[in-house]
Design a protein around this motif. Structure first.
Motif, PDB file in Angstrom:
ATOM      1  N   ASP A  36      95.175 105.182 -67.588  1.00 25.84           N
ATOM      2  CA  ASP A  36      95.683 103.831 -67.848  1.00 25.84           C
ATOM      3  C   ASP A  36      96.732 103.503 -66.790  1.00 25.84           C
ATOM      4  N   TYR A  37      96.423 102.523 -65.935  1.00 23.19           N
ATOM      5  CA  TYR A  37      97.332 102.177 -64.845  1.00 23.19           C
ATOM      6  C   TYR A  37      98.109 100.885 -65.112  1.00 23.19           C
ATOM      7  N   THR A  38      98.294 100.574 -66.367  1.00 24.46           N
ATOM      8  CA  THR A  38      99.073  99.384 -66.708  1.00 24.46           C
ATOM      9  C   THR A  38     100.485  99.488 -66.112  1.00 24.46           C
ATOM     10  N   GLY A  39     100.867  98.503 -65.342  1.00 26.45           N
ATOM     11  CA  GLY A  39     102.201  98.461 -64.749  1.00 26.45           C
ATOM     12  C   GLY A  39     102.330  99.178 -63.417  1.00 26.45           C
ATOM     13  N   PHE A  40     101.327  99.970 -63.031  1.00 26.12           N
ATOM     14  CA  PHE A  40     101.430 100.724 -61.774  1.00 26.12           C
ATOM     15  C   PHE A  40     101.499  99.791 -60.568  1.00 26.12           C
ATOM     16  N   ALA A  41     100.644  98.770 -60.543  1.00 27.06           N
ATOM     17  CA  ALA A  41     100.634  97.856 -59.402  1.00 27.06           C
ATOM     18  C   ALA A  41     101.978  97.157 -59.249  1.00 27.06           C
ATOM     19  N   ASP A  42     102.560  96.730 -60.366  1.00 24.77           N
ATOM     20  CA  ASP A  42     103.869  96.059 -60.303  1.00 24.77           C
ATOM     21  C   ASP A  42     104.936  96.998 -59.760  1.00 24.77           C
ATOM     22  N   MET A  43     104.917  98.275 -60.207  1.00 27.12           N
ATOM     23  CA  MET A  43     105.887  99.244 -59.702  1.00 27.12           C
ATOM     24  C   MET A  43     105.763  99.393 -58.187  1.00 27.12           C
ATOM     25  N   CYS A  44     104.510  99.480 -57.707  1.00 24.67           N
ATOM     26  CA  CYS A  44     104.274  99.648 -56.267  1.00 24.67           C
ATOM     27  C   CYS A  44     104.722  98.412 -55.491  1.00 24.67           C
ATOM     28  N   HIS A  45     104.305  97.253 -55.963  1.00 20.98           N
ATOM     29  CA  HIS A  45     104.581  96.022 -55.226  1.00 20.98           C
ATOM     30  C   HIS A  45     106.072  95.684 -55.225  1.00 20.98           C
ATOM     31  N   ASP A  46     106.785  96.067 -56.283  1.00 19.25           N
ATOM     32  CA  ASP A  46     108.234  95.848 -56.320  1.00 19.25           C
ATOM     33  C   ASP A  46     108.941  96.612 -55.210  1.00 19.25           C
ATOM     34  N   GLU A  47     108.333  97.719 -54.776  1.00 18.31           N
ATOM     35  CA  GLU A  47     108.921  98.539 -53.705  1.00 18.31           C
ATOM     36  C   GLU A  47     108.175  98.355 -52.376  1.00 18.31           C
ATOM     37  N   LYS A  48     107.391  97.274 -52.257  1.00 17.37           N
ATOM     38  CA  LYS A  48     106.652  96.934 -51.034  1.00 17.37           C
ATOM     39  C   LYS A  48     105.638  98.028 -50.638  1.00 17.37           C
ATOM     40  N   SER A  49     105.037  98.661 -51.656  1.00 15.95           N
ATOM     41  CA  SER A  49     104.045  99.710 -51.426  1.00 15.95           C
ATOM     42  C   SER A  49     102.657  99.214 -51.841  1.00 15.95           C
ATOM     43  N   LEU A  50     101.630  99.687 -51.146  1.00 14.12           N
ATOM     44  CA  LEU A  50     100.261  99.337 -51.507  1.00 14.12           C
ATOM     45  C   LEU A  50      99.758 100.269 -52.602  1.00 14.12           C
ATOM     46  N   PHE A  51      98.969  99.715 -53.514  1.00 10.46           N
ATOM     47  CA  PHE A  51      98.402 100.484 -54.626  1.00 10.46           C
ATOM     48  C   PHE A  51      96.929 100.754 -54.317  1.00 10.46           C
ATOM     49  N   ILE A  52      96.560 102.035 -54.243  1.00 14.82           N
ATOM     50  CA  ILE A  52      95.213 102.462 -53.839  1.00 14.82           C
ATOM     51  C   ILE A  52      94.566 103.221 -54.987  1.00 14.82           C
ATOM     52  N   ILE A  53      93.357 102.813 -55.375  1.00 12.18           N
ATOM     53  CA  ILE A  53      92.642 103.486 -56.455  1.00 12.18           C
ATOM     54  C   ILE A  53      91.335 104.064 -55.924  1.00 12.18           C
ATOM     55  N   ASN A  54      91.130 105.353 -56.176  1.00 11.29           N
ATOM     56  CA  ASN A  54      89.879 106.033 -55.849  1.00 11.29           C
ATOM     57  C   ASN A  54      89.048 106.107 -57.133  1.00 11.29           C
ATOM     58  N   SER A  55      87.800 105.646 -57.062  1.00 11.37           N
ATOM     59  CA  SER A  55      86.915 105.683 -58.232  1.00 11.37           C
ATOM     60  C   SER A  55      85.514 106.112 -57.815  1.00 11.37           C
ATOM     61  N   VAL A  56      84.800 106.751 -58.733  1.00  9.00           N
ATOM     62  CA  VAL A  56      83.371 107.002 -58.544  1.00  9.00           C
ATOM     63  C   VAL A  56      82.658 105.666 -58.701  1.00  9.00           C
ATOM     64  N   ALA A  57      81.854 105.293 -57.715  1.00 11.51           N
ATOM     65  CA  ALA A  57      81.295 103.934 -57.674  1.00 11.51           C
ATOM     66  C   ALA A  57      80.515 103.565 -58.933  1.00 11.51           C
ATOM     67  N   ALA A  58      79.641 104.442 -59.402  1.00  8.34           N
ATOM     68  CA  ALA A  58      78.777 104.112 -60.539  1.00  8.34           C
ATOM     69  C   ALA A  58      79.571 103.840 -61.809  1.00  8.34           C
ATOM     70  N   ASP A  59      80.732 104.487 -61.946  1.00 11.22           N
ATOM     71  CA  ASP A  59      81.534 104.331 -63.158  1.00 11.22           C
ATOM     72  C   ASP A  59      82.091 102.919 -63.294  1.00 11.22           C
ATOM     73  N   LEU A  60      82.201 102.209 -62.168  1.00  9.74           N
ATOM     74  CA  LEU A  60      82.780 100.860 -62.195  1.00  9.74           C
ATOM     75  C   LEU A  60      81.852  99.847 -62.847  1.00  9.74           C
ATOM     76  N   ALA A  61      80.620 100.265 -63.175  1.00  6.83           N
ATOM     77  CA  ALA A  61      79.703  99.368 -63.874  1.00  6.83           C
ATOM     78  C   ALA A  61      80.207  99.049 -65.277  1.00  6.83           C
ATOM     79  N   VAL A  62      81.058  99.932 -65.850  1.00  9.53           N
ATOM     80  CA  VAL A  62      81.565  99.699 -67.202  1.00  9.53           C
ATOM     81  C   VAL A  62      83.091  99.799 -67.290  1.00  9.53           C
ATOM     82  N   LEU A  63      83.722 100.485 -66.350  1.00  9.06           N
ATOM     83  CA  LEU A  63      85.167 100.650 -66.420  1.00  9.06           C
ATOM     84  C   LEU A  63      85.901  99.443 -65.828  1.00  9.06           C
TER      85      LEU A  63
END
Length: 448
Positions: free
Chosen positions: A220-247
């Motif tokens: 659960d990455y709720t709030g992670f992007a905001d934490m990164c962007h508040d500090e001028k950092s890019l948020f990078i997510i690695n995912s298995v491609a097929a899993d994104l059909a439902v996640l």
């Protein structure tokens, strides 16, 4: 006699005459006789096509064809037969890379379709085409974050990211002066408190996480992007491609860069490769993205046409300003997953993912019901999970191999990680569990 040789005797004589040599042997006149190999080469006798096929059939039978319950980055998904039939056509299989891009409209067209599908799958604005695999794609994302922030020299990466991916990222970073700092894991997921602490320390260009993570857990990455962007950092997510059909997509989590491996989109395991890495970004980062980007436009006659666009490769700009040169052999794999996704459609991709999810949860329940396993983590998972075994993990795996099963990946001394795809049937799952029960009873000196 030599019908496959490209040059006639007359042509050879003409070439020798041009360089002032009388015969082919004269080309080697400077090599002493004592150093020349004069025996027969250790080559087998010539065979007919039928004989050669028999030889390779015998060699193939030496392989153990195991029912695969292992994953850890490479997954045994079904490949529709039409996909290899199409990509093995000569115009696809033998083509190299479209340096004279505009005359390669067919290649550019399918690359454009690949980009469109990957952008939709990840929810991101732009996709390239493409990277070698998920590990190199993640490493390139790390460099993008570093180059995007001229004042920061650190990139944070969660300990729940696949160790193989982390090692590649660290290798890239070492030779670019990037400091890689690990984010602690807690109960199998990224420790958000540790992430916040590291971000506040400053000088962080990017943060890399993975979902499902290495242990198969859906983080659960709720709030992670905001934490990164508040500090001028890019948020990078690695995912298995097929899993994104439902996640939930990387875009929905607020990611700036989405990367991962596309092997799960029908590419056979093939002992670990070839694969394809995908990279998708927000629109504001597209000019910093490595690899190829194909755009659609109109030609002088108003007809639809495809072109390479935003070219930041060594052939087009100053070398020191160029992005990564990865791309050449990847368009064939891009075509592979493009055909796969076209055939499966949204419904098919979702169905395969749901079947994988259901099979994994059924297997976990059956293993725990034996009394020999306990869940390693109390976390939600997708099609891969870890369990602790009350016995010798290596001996168990060997016993399963002898019965025709690849029983997961050993991730710790007493921990196995199992993966299930839509190819695994209830019969196969039940047979695997029976094999494990038999093994344990034999170890205890009992028989069923």
């Amino acid at each position: 006699m030599y019908k496959y040789f490209p040059h006639t005797e007359e042509e050879i004589a003409e070439m020798l005459g041009k360089i002032g040599v009388k015969s082919l042997d004269d080309l080697y006149a400077d090599i002493p006789e004592s150093m020349r190999f004069k025996d027969d080469y250790a080559l087998p006798d010539a065979m007919s096509e039928l004989e050669i096929r028999r030889v390779f059939d015998v060699l193939g039978e030496m392989n153990d064809q195991l029912v695969c319950f292992a994953g850890a980055g490479i997954y045994d998904h079904y490949t529709p037969s039409v996909v290899p039939n199409l990509i093995e056509r000569s115009e696809f299989l033998t083509s190299y890379t479209p340096y004279q891009a505009e005359i390669s409209q067919g290649t550019l067209h399918y690359i454009f379709e690949y980009q469109s599908m990957m952008a939709e799958l990840t929810g991101m604005d732009v996709s390239n085409a493409s990277m070698y695999d998920g590990a190199t794609a993640t490493a390139e994302a790390m460099l993008m974050a570093y180059n995007n922030n001229k004042k920061a020299d650190k990139v944070l990466i969660s300990e729940t990211v696949d160790p193989k991916v982390r090692r590649v990222v660290e290798t890239y970073a070492k030779y670019h002066g990037v400091k890689i700092v690990a984010i602690a894991e807690k109960d199998g997921v990224t420790d958000s408190d540790d992430l916040q602490k590291l971000l506040v320390q400053g000088d962080v260009a990017g943060v890399i996480v993975q979902s499902p993570n290495y242990y198969g857990i859906i983080e659960d990455y709720t709030g992670f992007a905001d934490m990164c962007h508040d500090e001028k950092s890019l948020f990078i997510i690695n995912s298995v491609a097929a899993d994104l059909a439902v996640l939930k997509t990387p875009k929905e989590w607020g990611a700036d860069i989405a990367v991962g491996d596309g092997q799960s989109l029908g590419i056979p395991m093939s002992f670990g490769g070839p694969s394809i890495g995908y990279m998708c970004v927000t629109e504001k980062l597209m000019r910093k993205m490595p690899g190829r980007i194909v755009g659609m436009t109109r030609d002088a006659d108003g007809k639809r046409a495809f072109v390479l666009t935003l070219q930041a490769r060594e052939q087009h700009i100053r070398r020191q300003k160029a992005t990564s040169n990865i791309c050449s052999n990847e368009s064939l794999m891009a075509l592979f997953v493009t055909i796969y996704m076209s055939l499966m459609g949204k419904r098919g991709l979702k169905e395969a993912a749901e079947q994988s999810y259901a099979g994994a949860h059924y297997l976990q329940q059956q293993l725990i019901a034996t009394g020999y396993f306990t869940p390693t983590y109390n976390q939600p998972f997708f099609n891969e999970f870890c369990v602790d075994f009350k016995g010798d993990v290596s001996a168990l795996q060997q016993a399963c191999i002898e019965k025709g099963f690849h029983a997961g990946v050993k991730v710790a001394s007493n921990t196995l990680m199992f993966a299930v795809t839509e190819k695994r049937t209830i019969i196969e799952i039940n047979k695997l569990v029976e094999t494990i029960i038999d093994f344990v009873k034999q170890q205890k000196g009992g028989r069923r």
